[in-house]
Every structure is written in structure tokens, then in C-alpha cells.
Write a protein that holds these residues in place. Sequence first.
Motif, mmCIF file in Angstrom:
data_model
loop_
_atom_site.group_PDB
_atom_site.id
_atom_site.type_symbol
_atom_site.label_atom_id
_atom_site.label_comp_id
_atom_site.label_asym_id
_atom_site.label_seq_id
_atom_site.Cartn_x
_atom_site.Cartn_y
_atom_site.Cartn_z
ATOM 1 N N PRO A 61 -0.478 9.147 -4.923
ATOM 2 C CA PRO A 61 -0.559 9.422 -3.485
ATOM 3 C C PRO A 61 -1.934 9.919 -3.039
ATOM 4 O O PRO A 61 -2.186 10.020 -1.835
ATOM 5 C CB PRO A 61 0.502 10.513 -3.275
ATOM 6 N N HIS A 62 -2.817 10.239 -3.980
ATOM 7 C CA HIS A 62 -4.127 10.784 -3.641
ATOM 8 C C HIS A 62 -5.208 9.705 -3.569
ATOM 9 O O HIS A 62 -6.393 10.024 -3.487
ATOM 10 C CB HIS A 62 -4.532 11.847 -4.669
ATOM 11 N N VAL A 63 -4.787 8.457 -3.606
ATOM 12 C CA VAL A 63 -5.722 7.330 -3.559
ATOM 13 C C VAL A 63 -5.530 6.594 -2.235
ATOM 14 O O VAL A 63 -4.417 6.485 -1.716
ATOM 15 C CB VAL A 63 -5.472 6.371 -4.744
ATOM 16 N N ARG A 64 -6.638 6.122 -1.677
ATOM 17 C CA ARG A 64 -6.563 5.277 -0.477
ATOM 18 C C ARG A 64 -6.428 3.826 -0.940
ATOM 19 O O ARG A 64 -7.391 3.203 -1.381
ATOM 20 C CB ARG A 64 -7.829 5.466 0.367
ATOM 21 N N TRP A 65 -5.200 3.310 -0.852
ATOM 22 C CA TRP A 65 -4.902 1.966 -1.348
ATOM 23 C C TRP A 65 -5.217 0.921 -0.280
ATOM 24 O O TRP A 65 -4.797 1.042 0.861
ATOM 25 C CB TRP A 65 -3.432 1.848 -1.747
ATOM 26 N N THR A 66 -5.951 -0.104 -0.678
ATOM 27 C CA THR A 66 -6.254 -1.235 0.203
ATOM 28 C C THR A 66 -5.746 -2.507 -0.473
ATOM 29 O O THR A 66 -6.106 -2.785 -1.621
ATOM 30 C CB THR A 66 -7.764 -1.353 0.472
ATOM 31 N N VAL A 67 -4.921 -3.255 0.241
ATOM 32 C CA VAL A 67 -4.326 -4.473 -0.319
ATOM 33 C C VAL A 67 -4.921 -5.683 0.388
ATOM 34 O O VAL A 67 -4.923 -5.760 1.618
ATOM 35 C CB VAL A 67 -2.788 -4.463 -0.152
ATOM 36 N N ALA A 99 9.458 -3.464 -7.475
ATOM 37 C CA ALA A 99 9.422 -2.573 -8.634
ATOM 38 C C ALA A 99 8.332 -2.969 -9.614
ATOM 39 O O ALA A 99 7.669 -2.103 -10.208
ATOM 40 C CB ALA A 99 10.781 -2.562 -9.338
ATOM 41 N N ALA A 100 8.127 -4.277 -9.791
ATOM 42 C CA ALA A 100 7.225 -4.757 -10.836
ATOM 43 C C ALA A 100 5.753 -4.592 -10.471
ATOM 44 O O ALA A 100 4.949 -4.134 -11.294
ATOM 45 C CB ALA A 100 7.523 -6.223 -11.152
ATOM 46 N N VAL A 101 5.357 -4.967 -9.249
ATOM 47 C CA VAL A 101 3.933 -5.000 -8.903
ATOM 48 C C VAL A 101 3.302 -3.605 -8.932
ATOM 49 O O VAL A 101 2.226 -3.434 -9.518
ATOM 50 C CB VAL A 101 3.722 -5.691 -7.546
ATOM 51 N N PRO A 102 3.901 -2.551 -8.333
ATOM 52 C CA PRO A 102 3.285 -1.216 -8.473
ATOM 53 C C PRO A 102 3.164 -0.780 -9.933
ATOM 54 O O PRO A 102 2.153 -0.168 -10.318
ATOM 55 C CB PRO A 102 4.250 -0.307 -7.687
ATOM 56 N N ALA A 103 4.172 -1.096 -10.750
ATOM 57 C CA ALA A 103 4.097 -0.728 -12.164
ATOM 58 C C ALA A 103 2.979 -1.491 -12.871
ATOM 59 O O ALA A 103 2.276 -0.928 -13.728
ATOM 60 C CB ALA A 103 5.434 -0.992 -12.842
ATOM 61 N N LEU A 104 2.794 -2.760 -12.533
ATOM 62 C CA LEU A 104 1.722 -3.546 -13.149
ATOM 63 C C LEU A 104 0.347 -3.041 -12.715
ATOM 64 O O LEU A 104 -0.588 -2.993 -13.519
ATOM 65 C CB LEU A 104 1.886 -5.025 -12.784
ATOM 66 N N VAL A 105 0.213 -2.677 -11.447
ATOM 67 C CA VAL A 105 -1.055 -2.113 -10.972
ATOM 68 C C VAL A 105 -1.362 -0.819 -11.711
ATOM 69 O O VAL A 105 -2.486 -0.595 -12.188
ATOM 70 C CB VAL A 105 -1.008 -1.874 -9.449
ATOM 71 N N GLY A 106 -0.369 0.057 -11.824
ATOM 72 C CA GLY A 106 -0.571 1.297 -12.564
ATOM 73 C C GLY A 106 -0.915 1.057 -14.013
ATOM 74 O O GLY A 106 -1.754 1.755 -14.600
ATOM 75 N N ARG A 107 -0.285 0.030 -14.614
ATOM 76 C CA ARG A 107 -0.573 -0.297 -16.012
ATOM 77 C C ARG A 107 -2.013 -0.780 -16.172
ATOM 78 O O ARG A 107 -2.717 -0.393 -17.113
ATOM 79 C CB ARG A 107 0.392 -1.391 -16.470
ATOM 80 N N LEU A 108 -2.479 -1.606 -15.240
ATOM 81 C CA LEU A 108 -3.848 -2.103 -15.315
ATOM 82 C C LEU A 108 -4.854 -0.964 -15.162
ATOM 83 O O LEU A 108 -5.854 -0.898 -15.888
ATOM 84 C CB LEU A 108 -4.086 -3.151 -14.222
ATOM 85 N N LEU A 109 -4.609 -0.076 -14.210
ATOM 86 C CA LEU A 109 -5.524 1.044 -14.003
ATOM 87 C C LEU A 109 -5.542 1.973 -15.211
ATOM 88 O O LEU A 109 -6.576 2.544 -15.560
ATOM 89 C CB LEU A 109 -5.131 1.817 -12.747
ATOM 90 N N THR A 110 -4.405 2.113 -15.850
ATOM 91 C CA THR A 110 -4.335 2.948 -17.057
ATOM 92 C C THR A 110 -5.096 2.311 -18.209
ATOM 93 O O THR A 110 -5.931 2.950 -18.857
ATOM 94 C CB THR A 110 -2.864 3.157 -17.474
ATOM 95 N N ASP A 111 -4.818 1.035 -18.472
ATOM 96 C CA ASP A 111 -5.416 0.368 -19.633
ATOM 97 C C ASP A 111 -6.888 0.060 -19.432
ATOM 98 O O ASP A 111 -7.646 -0.001 -20.404
ATOM 99 C CB ASP A 111 -4.653 -0.928 -19.920
ATOM 100 N N ALA A 146 0.833 -1.209 0.000
ATOM 101 C CA ALA A 146 0.000 0.000 0.000
ATOM 102 C C ALA A 146 0.867 1.259 0.000
ATOM 103 O O ALA A 146 0.595 2.221 -0.734
ATOM 104 C CB ALA A 146 -0.940 -0.019 1.201
ATOM 105 N N ASP A 147 1.919 1.253 0.811
ATOM 106 C CA ASP A 147 2.804 2.413 0.850
ATOM 107 C C ASP A 147 3.538 2.600 -0.471
ATOM 108 O O ASP A 147 3.727 3.735 -0.933
ATOM 109 C CB ASP A 147 3.816 2.259 1.984
ATOM 110 N N ARG A 148 3.945 1.515 -1.086
ATOM 111 C CA ARG A 148 4.655 1.610 -2.365
ATOM 112 C C ARG A 148 3.727 2.083 -3.481
ATOM 113 O O ARG A 148 4.140 2.808 -4.385
ATOM 114 C CB ARG A 148 5.291 0.270 -2.722
ATOM 115 N N LEU A 149 2.464 1.672 -3.434
ATOM 116 C CA LEU A 149 1.507 2.134 -4.434
ATOM 117 C C LEU A 149 1.256 3.633 -4.280
ATOM 118 O O LEU A 149 1.140 4.360 -5.272
ATOM 119 C CB LEU A 149 0.198 1.357 -4.301
#
Length: 369
Positions: A44-50, A127-139, A35-38
Motif C-alpha cells: 500500500p506504500h507504493v504508487r502503482w501505475t498500470v 488473484a493471480a496477477v497481483p501475486a505474480l507482480v509481487g513474485r517478480l518484484l521479490t525475485d 492498481a487498487d488490487r496491487l
Amino acid sequence: MAISEQHRPEIVVGLVATPPDYPAQVVARLAAELADRLAERVDPHVRWTVRAGWGEVAPRRDGGVEALLDDVARRRADARWDVAICLTDLPLHTERVPLVAQTSARRRVAMVSLPALGLRQLRALRAAVPALVGRLLTDASEERVPPVGRAPAELAGQVAAIHRVVGGADAGEVGYLASRLAGRVRLLTGMIRANRPGRTLLGLSKLLAGAFATAAFALTTSAIWEMGDALGGLRLTVIMLLALATLVTWLIIAHDLWEKPGRQTPAELARMFNLGTVLTLALAAAVSYLVLFAATTLVAALLIDTSVLERKLQRPVDFTDYLMLAWIISSLATVGGTIGSGLEDEDTVRAAAYGYHPEPGGWREEKEA
């Protein structure tokens, strides 16, 4: 402060361990900090729940990555997560090259193959998981507004295991591949780590007990002393390798650890499973041999006086002679230890098979929840 926190949009990210064996340990460690890494790397303006969850104990093998993504998508939908990331120990391939990760915007899920990351898996996942989450939210965004400015190619620069990207980024179906040669080496080392050879080594206690008993008896046999003196380093090396090969072969045959290709297990996957099993057993056997060799050397130096050994060999001796004696005895004792290996607990030895995953405690309660 509490009010602003409540008004932040919440995004729920699911981490799924498939199968819930070694991947579950990685998920537990990653979930505690994700959650902190996301917030730091994605938005940073999102409340991340893992949410951490378990997948199937025996994931489907015949459908490849598509079947795995389908299963994770159903898990995501049932749990009502926004996106889901699956961590698996399956050695997956695309175009005969190790597949490191894949995203599917249509399913809103992604997959990471832990063995393809090599030995430093947790570091690569950070490094990979936050980037993959961001990629999914983008696509997966209907407005196509990227919440994070990272293209798929940038992930290849952040994770050493990723060599190139394939698929349609516009369609959201992106595969991240390793290199053909270095990727295979990294995959094999990652498979050994995922198979936890230390667990196999600790589990073979009766094998070590039988080997130590054989070594203790051989130390009192003067004919063994003469044999160790007569054999050169090359022949002792061959004998050692034959002893280790015999032990590994016996473990595989006696406990039915060989994965057979069939309708549900493709031949390529069966070969990878068998290679992972052989390498794990070979590493555990080699460490056992080193422990036995060190103990035998110590006992020989304490038990056999130099004058007694000189009288038997009819020449001056030094510490090298004790090493040669321990070498031949350790090889013979390893063969003797194979008899003890047949007495091991079946589940303990079966854990060395790469394709074997026992059902963990609480798995049914997790599935029902």
C-alpha cells in the motif's frame, strides 16, 4: 496529501494482450482495477501505475513460452515498465500438461494463459496477477527483500486452475501447471470462451436464413410429416448428429479453417487450435439448431391444424407429434443451411478458427506509440 503521494515510489506495471483480440478485452477490464488490487495485496506504500498495451497480432508459435516471454521482455524494455504481465489465448503446455502461468525474474515479465484458467477467467486473474507482480518484484530485487510475503506455492492455493509449481524459485523462473486431466478439460472450455462462439453464431446469419427457408418449405410437404412419424427417436438423433457434423465439416473445408502443422506451428499446437475451432463451431451449430427447432415447432403448431395432421397420419395427434415433425425438419434444414454457409462473409467465418486473429483498428498506431 498530494505531497505524500508524490513522494511515494512509483512502480509501473504493464499489461500486454497477445494477440490483441480476446485478450485485449480482458486486459481492458483488469487494468481498470489492478492498481487498487496491487495496493491492497502487494504494497500500500507504493504508487502503482498500470499501463495497458497490445502485443503481436500473430505471436510466435514455434518457441513456446520462452519466445513469448522474450517478446514481452522487449516490449517492457521499450516502454520502460518495471514489470510486465502478458495475457495470451495461446494454449501452452509444459511436460504435456497445460501451463497456466510462468514468471521470469531475469526478464521481469510473467505470462498467463487465459484458456488454462477455464471459464471464470477474470476472477482467477484478480488473484493471480497481483501475486505474480509481487513474485517478480521479490525475485528481481537485488537485495532479495520480498515486498510481499507470498511464496509460489501459495498462488496454487489461490487459483483453482493451478495444481503444482515447477522450476527454480530461487532463480526466479517459475512455472505454474494445471492438473493433467481436470486441467485439460478446463483448458478446452477456456479455449471455447476465448474463441467467442457467440460471435460465430451471430456471424452465420445467412446460414440461419437458408435453414429457415428450407424449414418453411418442408413444413408444407406432407411426405415429411409421414417421415417424421415413421422415424423413431434413435434414428432422428442419428440424422440430427449427421446434419450437425456435415455443417461443421463444410464450414471448415469451405473456409479453410483447418490449421496445418508446419515449421512455425508445432503439431501439438495445431491439434489444439483445430480442436478449439471444431468445438467452437459445434457449439455455435448446436445453438443454431435449437433456435431453428424452437421456431419450426412454433410455426408448425400455428400453420398445421391438428385435424389436418390427424387425417394425414390417420391417428390422434398431440404436441409430441409437432416436436417430432420439427425435429426431422430442423435436421433437413440444417443440411440445407450449409449451402447458405458458403455465402457467408469470409472474415466472419474465419473468426471461428482458433489460430486466426484479425488486425484490430489502431494496432499500428499502438505499436508506433
